[in-house]
Design a protein around this motif. Structure first.
Motif, PDB file in Angstrom:
ATOM      1  N   ALA A  21       0.838  -1.300   0.002  1.00  0.00           N
ATOM      2  CA  ALA A  21       0.085   0.069  -0.074  1.00  0.00           C
ATOM      3  C   ALA A  21       0.843   1.292   0.011  1.00  0.00           C
ATOM      4  O   ALA A  21       2.111   1.184   0.193  1.00  0.00           O
ATOM      5  N   HIS A  22       0.243   2.584  -0.255  1.00  0.00           N
ATOM      6  CA  HIS A  22       0.901   3.543  -0.288  1.00  0.00           C
ATOM      7  C   HIS A  22       0.143   4.780   0.031  1.00  0.00           C
ATOM      8  O   HIS A  22      -1.102   4.616   0.209  1.00  0.00           O
ATOM      9  N   TRP A  23       0.838   5.831   0.496  1.00  0.00           N
ATOM     10  CA  TRP A  23       0.076   7.012   0.961  1.00  0.00           C
ATOM     11  C   TRP A  23      -0.041   7.866  -0.099  1.00  0.00           C
ATOM     12  O   TRP A  23       0.847   8.243  -1.023  1.00  0.00           O
ATOM     13  N   ALA A  24      -1.385   8.451  -0.208  1.00  0.00           N
ATOM     14  CA  ALA A  24      -1.795   9.388  -1.377  1.00  0.00           C
ATOM     15  C   ALA A  24      -1.327  11.003  -1.144  1.00  0.00           C
ATOM     16  O   ALA A  24      -0.890  11.617  -2.349  1.00  0.00           O
ATOM     17  N   SER A  25      -0.890  11.272   0.016  1.00  0.00           N
ATOM     18  CA  SER A  25      -0.284  12.416   0.416  1.00  0.00           C
ATOM     19  C   SER A  25       0.725  12.145   1.328  1.00  0.00           C
ATOM     20  O   SER A  25       0.783  11.327   2.302  1.00  0.00           O
ATOM     21  N   LYS A  26       1.390  13.247   1.909  1.00  0.00           N
ATOM     22  CA  LYS A  26       2.403  13.207   3.286  1.00  0.00           C
ATOM     23  C   LYS A  26       1.757  12.902   4.245  1.00  0.00           C
ATOM     24  O   LYS A  26       0.765  13.841   4.703  1.00  0.00           O
ATOM     25  N   PRO A  27       2.041  11.971   5.179  1.00  0.00           N
ATOM     26  CA  PRO A  27       1.307  11.507   6.313  1.00  0.00           C
ATOM     27  C   PRO A  27       1.883  12.369   7.430  1.00  0.00           C
ATOM     28  O   PRO A  27       3.168  12.657   7.260  1.00  0.00           O
ATOM     29  N   ASP A  28       1.270  13.204   8.269  1.00  0.00           N
ATOM     30  CA  ASP A  28       1.535  13.755   9.508  1.00  0.00           C
ATOM     31  C   ASP A  28       1.908  12.755  10.269  1.00  0.00           C
ATOM     32  O   ASP A  28       1.526  11.479  10.487  1.00  0.00           O
ATOM     33  N   ILE A  29       2.878  12.982  11.450  1.00  0.00           N
ATOM     34  CA  ILE A  29       3.484  11.947  12.309  1.00  0.00           C
ATOM     35  C   ILE A  29       2.843  12.537  13.802  1.00  0.00           C
ATOM     36  O   ILE A  29       3.248  13.626  14.214  1.00  0.00           O
ATOM     37  N   ASN A  96      -7.117   0.705   1.990  1.00  0.00           N
ATOM     38  CA  ASN A  96      -8.172   0.431   0.768  1.00  0.00           C
ATOM     39  C   ASN A  96      -7.429  -0.859   0.133  1.00  0.00           C
ATOM     40  O   ASN A  96      -6.503  -0.492  -0.601  1.00  0.00           O
ATOM     41  N   LYS A  97      -7.993  -1.876   0.303  1.00  0.00           N
ATOM     42  CA  LYS A  97      -7.395  -3.087  -0.521  1.00  0.00           C
ATOM     43  C   LYS A  97      -7.580  -2.919  -1.995  1.00  0.00           C
ATOM     44  O   LYS A  97      -6.490  -3.589  -2.643  1.00  0.00           O
ATOM     45  N   THR A  98      -8.305  -2.359  -2.567  1.00  0.00           N
ATOM     46  CA  THR A  98      -8.561  -2.135  -3.962  1.00  0.00           C
ATOM     47  C   THR A  98      -7.633  -1.111  -4.512  1.00  0.00           C
ATOM     48  O   THR A  98      -6.772  -1.418  -5.521  1.00  0.00           O
ATOM     49  N   THR A  99      -7.704   0.265  -4.183  1.00  0.00           N
ATOM     50  CA  THR A  99      -6.891   1.157  -4.360  1.00  0.00           C
ATOM     51  C   THR A  99      -5.348   1.306  -3.791  1.00  0.00           C
ATOM     52  O   THR A  99      -4.335   1.865  -4.226  1.00  0.00           O
ATOM     53  N   LYS A 100      -5.287   0.695  -2.608  1.00  0.00           N
ATOM     54  CA  LYS A 100      -3.872   0.252  -2.025  1.00  0.00           C
ATOM     55  C   LYS A 100      -3.756   1.661  -1.456  1.00  0.00           C
ATOM     56  O   LYS A 100      -2.084   1.952  -0.974  1.00  0.00           O
ATOM     57  N   LYS A 101      -4.491   2.513  -1.103  1.00  0.00           N
ATOM     58  CA  LYS A 101      -4.104   3.957  -0.337  1.00  0.00           C
ATOM     59  C   LYS A 101      -4.231   3.614   1.130  1.00  0.00           C
ATOM     60  O   LYS A 101      -5.373   3.038   1.443  1.00  0.00           O
ATOM     61  N   ILE A 102      -3.289   4.172   1.605  1.00  0.00           N
ATOM     62  CA  ILE A 102      -3.331   4.097   3.151  1.00  0.00           C
ATOM     63  C   ILE A 102      -4.087   5.308   3.739  1.00  0.00           C
ATOM     64  O   ILE A 102      -3.878   6.250   3.166  1.00  0.00           O
TER      65      ILE A 102
END
Length: 163
Positions: A21-29, A96-102
């Protein structure tokens, strides 16, 4: 313990690391107030990933009272259900298991965090599986892991404003 590592290795493709999976935008920590790491320690671990092309948003402390943490990688103290005999940290990733977005990820750490564990768990929070290469940062055994980073370059090549 041997069966534990055997089951992990059965899930790893030989000599290849995969991203699920991957992030669509920069995640905050988000570092929970009770987390066993400081903001400076987290920023240092993030720098390791930034050298591979990953980008992150804000790094901040929080009370972490909400249940959903959309857009965040949350770092917190592991509770009494954590199996300290088998692991030095663990990460839960909602995607999302379909789009692989975290959507969000949560890293659970024990009170005493070993070297490389935070970087390893951030790797999972970024969507990476374990590596089968001994000496790799994402090798499932801390004792046989290391700072190896083969295959971890940000393969999406997103620009800073889109990542």
């Amino acid at each position: 313990m041997r069966d534990f590592y055997k089951s992990i290795h059965n899930k790893i493709q030989k000599d290849k690391i995969q991203k699920y999976a991957h992030w669509a935008s920069k995640p905050d920590i988000k570092i929970c107030d009770h987390a066993p790491v400081t903001i400076d320690e987290v920023k240092q671990a993030l720098k390791w990933w930034e050298k591979k092309g990953y980008r992150f948003g804000y790094v901040f402390r929080s009370h972490c009272v909400e249940k959903a943490h959309y857009g965040n990688i949350v770092i917190s103290l592991a509770d009494q259900n954590f199996d300290f005999a088998k692991s030095y940290g663990t990460t839960t990733v909602r995607h999302n298991k379909t789009t692989k977005k975290i959507y969000w990820a949560q890293i659970f750490l024990p009170e005493n965090v070993r070297e490389r564990v935070l970087e390893h768990e951030i790797g999972h929070a970024l969507g990476w599986h374990h590596s089968s290469q001994k000496g790799h940062i994402l090798y499932p055994s801390w004792q046989l892991g290391g700072w190896g980073d083969a295959g971890l370059k940000n393969v999406l090549n997103l620009t800073r404003e889109h990542q």
